[in-house]
Design an enzyme around this catalytic site. Structure first.
Site, short mmCIF file in Angstrom:
data_model
loop_
_atom_site.label_atom_id
_atom_site.label_comp_id
_atom_site.label_asym_id
_atom_site.label_seq_id
_atom_site.Cartn_x
_atom_site.Cartn_y
_atom_site.Cartn_z
N GLN A 105 1.04 -1.37 0.08
CA GLN A 105 -0.25 0.54 0.02
C GLN A 105 1.02 1.11 -0.21
O GLN A 105 1.32 1.03 0.65
CB GLN A 105 -0.82 -0.11 0.85
CG GLN A 105 -2.21 1.20 1.00
CD GLN A 105 -2.60 0.59 2.66
OE1 GLN A 105 -2.47 0.89 3.82
NE2 GLN A 105 -4.37 -0.07 2.43
N HIS A 190 -3.52 3.71 -1.26
CA HIS A 190 -4.47 4.11 -0.56
C HIS A 190 -5.49 5.27 -0.61
O HIS A 190 -4.58 6.64 -0.08
CB HIS A 190 -4.07 4.45 1.30
CG HIS A 190 -4.67 3.87 2.23
ND1 HIS A 190 -5.95 4.14 2.62
CD2 HIS A 190 -4.53 2.97 3.47
CE1 HIS A 190 -6.90 3.73 2.75
NE2 HIS A 190 -5.66 2.83 4.08
N GLY A 191 -6.19 5.07 -1.35
CA GLY A 191 -6.73 6.42 -0.98
C GLY A 191 -7.94 7.27 -0.25
O GLY A 191 -9.67 6.89 -0.57
N HIS A 193 -9.95 5.84 4.01
CA HIS A 193 -9.86 6.00 5.31
C HIS A 193 -9.55 7.07 5.85
O HIS A 193 -8.62 6.97 6.59
CB HIS A 193 -8.53 5.15 6.14
CG HIS A 193 -9.01 3.21 5.70
ND1 HIS A 193 -8.43 2.00 5.90
CD2 HIS A 193 -10.26 2.94 5.11
CE1 HIS A 193 -9.64 0.87 5.66
NE2 HIS A 193 -10.39 1.69 4.96
N TYR A 195 -7.39 9.50 5.38
CA TYR A 195 -6.07 9.89 4.49
C TYR A 195 -5.97 11.01 3.80
O TYR A 195 -6.94 11.26 3.16
CB TYR A 195 -5.20 8.49 4.56
CG TYR A 195 -5.12 7.42 5.77
CD1 TYR A 195 -4.74 8.13 6.78
CD2 TYR A 195 -5.00 6.16 5.96
CE1 TYR A 195 -4.40 6.95 7.87
CE2 TYR A 195 -4.88 5.21 6.45
CZ TYR A 195 -5.27 5.91 8.13
OH TYR A 195 -4.77 4.78 8.75
#
Length: 711
Positions: A105, A190-191, A193, A195
């Site tokens: 990730q 990672h797009g 949660h 972030y």
């Protein structure tokens, strides 16, 4: 042998990446990397264990593209410099040895970058967040507060300029190239949660008024630029996909499933090879921390994954408390393509091999206690309450004795609860002769009661019973472990796992009355062991189960007790539970769900000790919705004539009228058996609650440590 999971076990493909099955380790931040962000032995052992367990793909969690900037936890993997490549290559080689593939990730924490706050670095954000009030403080124990204190200074929030955006886009692309150079098979952007990319995508979080804000196409621009830059760096054949939030639970103006569908279409057009469908939540609400990406509700994210699958032509990965049987059916029906698992594979990394072998009953069950994720919240490395080898793969591995099976000395295990069963089957697997002595007529100990109040615990109990049944352990039920009995069996060494002493505390007046039960008496009552009325009404439980259980899908006596207790229990309407720790709160939920008016009272300043943080946050919220009254800081608790009296935190004298009182306090370690056997000349070892109350995790962990250490 017929294959009961034909769709989970068949090969799959993501872009050019060929996978041997449809089961994957979804990315988790496990805090096992070295302090400099490199991959050392501990995190390599952790991931190699999953590869050995038969999974098709492992996704490394939260590898920081700008590390240490954007870091969201200690022990985080870094992929921000070329010096990180050798460790990543060692990890990839370890995974590949077992026929699994490895992805990493690519991550930047954005607003959720506590490591930046701790170090005094600017925290990069798309725009200033709206003010919020949180209820999480009500769930965090004083002993845990230090883990949440990151800095004495206010955060330095830095709204990203277009130049900053270009810098971060380049950092994502460079990180992807490092992954390829390290021999890693694919990358996941990672797009989700909450972030940095998720913050740009979320209409609730993104308040920009330039080309990166406003419309969905503008909010997705940052992500699409990252994908274009990665493609330019790694080429068109290297597998790249995106984890997206399919919804933001609890945020009325957050990402909706319709938003996620549109973003997925844009991501596919930009060259992504798959979508990993996840979700996020309003972080200010404690209960929501087990609602989205780590859901408590089984199959919570399936509908959203199906909606994304309906509008793209690339594979969709989904996860979130999804049982293999259900996932197998959905994959077969074309509703999504791959099953991502986190908690289940922490509990049993051999789950894929057991699915492939057609032995799903042998899978050690996850009990959804949130031990694993709560560790990360508290800035600790990951661990698992039911699998003590997780994150200790080398230290607690069971090495057979020289000479093979039954070559070791004769070990007696006293107590058939979780700790006793765990140490017994582990020692037997190493080659010791093991005799397990249990004073009652069945194995399980306090898990029998815990399984009634919280059904996942029953699955763990049944798994442990099967491990004992299928082992070489010699079981003696209804047997007191006297020195004479142990000597007659030829036992040379003894492990004592008799659990805690659970009597009435001596500082609460009035506990001798017949409407007052101790926790131990309540266990016996609920399990139909003692109470005459309940025994009469449920004396034919086994026969009733055999006759009608199948009709209602019931497979065990505890399930039948849970069913019967919904219509009849030998308890009055008004119940006060004295004790607001794990046992008291889970019992409160059990009784409130059966129509009782429940009050929980304790002299402690906070409720929920013994529950892991994320589970505690949810349970306290559920108790509130069930109408349970929770009273803490209560002094001078005493039990009168059908009432409980106490002094509240304001110094006022208060009274609760009751039909029954349950005292769920007073559990202490009990060394009596250890002392007796030691005095009789036995070499003894104490594990579990007899050394001090540590619940399921402590019992299983101490069992594993001892089983690995005995020579």
């Amino acid at each position: 042998m017929s294959n009961s999971f034909p769709h989970l076990t068949k090969p799959g493909q993501i872009g050019s990446l060929q996978l041997k099955n449809r089961m994957l380790v979804t990315a988790m931040g496990v805090s096992l990397a070295e302090p400099d962000g490199t991959c050392g032995d501990r995190i390599i052992d952790f991931h190699e264990r999953h590869a050995r367990g038969g999974v098709g793909l492992i996704i490394l969690g939260v590898a920081g593209v700008a590390w240490p900037a954007g870091g969201n936890q200690i022990g985080q993997i870094a992929i921000s410099e070329d010096r990180h490549i050798p460790g990543l290559k060692r990890l990839a080689d370890a995974v590949h040895k077992h026929g699994a593939k490895l992805a990493t990730q690519l991550h930047h924490g954005g607003l959720t970058s506590p490591e930046d706050l701790k170090a005094g670095r600017p925290i990069w954000i798309p725009s200033y967040p709206a003010p919020m009030t949180s209820d999480m403080g009500n769930s965090i124990l004083q002993s845990e507060m230090a883990s949440f204190k990151k800095s004495d200074s206010p955060p330095d929030l830095h709204v990203m300029t277009e130049a900053d955006i270009a810098t971060l886009v380049e950092q994502f692309a460079a990180a992807a190239n490092r992954a390829k150079c390290a021999g890693i098979d694919a990358v996941e952007v990672h797009g989700g949660h909450g972030y940095i990319i998720s913050e740009f995508l979320s209409p609730a979080m993104n308040q920009r008024d330039d080309k990166y804000g406003g419309s969905l196409e503008n909010r997705a621009r940052f992500l699409l630029e990252i994908l274009a830059a990665i493609r330019a760096r790694v080429g068109s054949d290297y597998p790249v996909w995106v984890k997206l939030d399919s919804e933001e639970f609890g945020r009325p103006e957050g990402i909706t499933p319709a938003d996620a569908q549109q973003t997925a279409v844009l991501v596919e057009a930009a060259g992504a090879n798959a979508i990993n469908s996840s979700a996020f939540h309003d972080v200010s609400r404690g209960a929501f921390h087990s609602e989205s990406n780590i859901p408590h509700v089984p199959g919570r994210l399936v509908a959203n994954a199906i909606s994304i699958k309906s509008c793209v032509n690339i594979p969709v990965i989904t996860s979130g408390r999804l049982e293999p049987e259900i996932a197998n059916k959905h994959i077969g029906d074309g509703k999504f393509d791959f099953l991502g698992m986190g908690r289940k594979l922490l509990a049993d990394p051999d789950l894929p091999n057991k699915i492939i072998a057609g032995t799903p009953k042998d899978i050690r069950p996850c009990v959804y206690c949130y031990c694993c994720v709560s560790q990360i919240y508290l800035s600790k490395s990951i661990k698992c309450a039911v699998n003590p080898e997780t994150a200790f793969e080398s230290e607690r591995a069971l090495i057979p004795l020289e000479g093979g099976a039954k070559s070791g000395r004769h070990i007696g295990v006293v107590g058939g609860g979780p700790g006793g069963m765990e140490v017994a089957h582990r020692l037997a697997s190493r080659g010791f002769r093991v005799s397990l002595l249990e004073g009652s007529g069945r194995l399980g100990g306090t898990l029998q009661f815990a399984g009634l109040a919280y059904p996942p615990n029953e699955k763990l109990m049944n798994w442990l019973r099967r491990k004992i049944k299928n082992s070489n352990v010699d079981v003696h039920l209804n047997t007191m472990a006297t020195p004479e009995r142990l000597k007659a069996l030829g036992v040379e060494e003894v492990v004592v796992a008799t659990g805690a002493q659970r009597g009435m505390p001596d500082n609460i007046p009035g506990t001798e009355q017949d409407f007052v039960f101790s926790g131990e008496e309540m266990r016996a009552l609920v399990l139909a062991e003692k109470h005459p009325e309940l025994v009469r009404k449920t004396s034919s439980l086994t026969r009733l189960l055999a006759a009608t259980g199948a009709k209602f899908g019931i497979t065990s006596v505890p399930e039948l007790v849970r069913l019967i207790s919904k219509v009849w229990m030998p308890l009055g309407k008004r119940i006060t539970i004295v004790g607001a720790e794990l046992v008291g709160l889970e019992l409160a939920e059990y009784l409130a769900e059966r129509g009782r008016v429940v009050t929980v009272i304790d002299d402690a300043p906070q409720a929920g000790k013994g529950l892991y943080l994320v589970r505690r946050m949810r349970l306290l919220d559920e108790l509130n919705h069930l109408g349970v009254t929770l009273i803490t800081n209560a002094a001078n608790i005493n039990i009168g004539n059908q009432n409980v009296n106490y002094t509240n935190a304001r110094g006022q004298q208060r009274r609760l009228d009751v039909d029954h009182v349950i005292v769920a306090k007073g559990a202490t370690g009990d060394s009596a058996v250890v002392d007796q056997l030691t005095d009789s000349g036995f070499k003894t070892h104490a594990i579990g609650d007899c050394t001090g109350v540590s619940y399921i995790e402590g019992a299983l962990e101490s069992a594993a440590i001892l089983a690995a250490e005995l020579k």
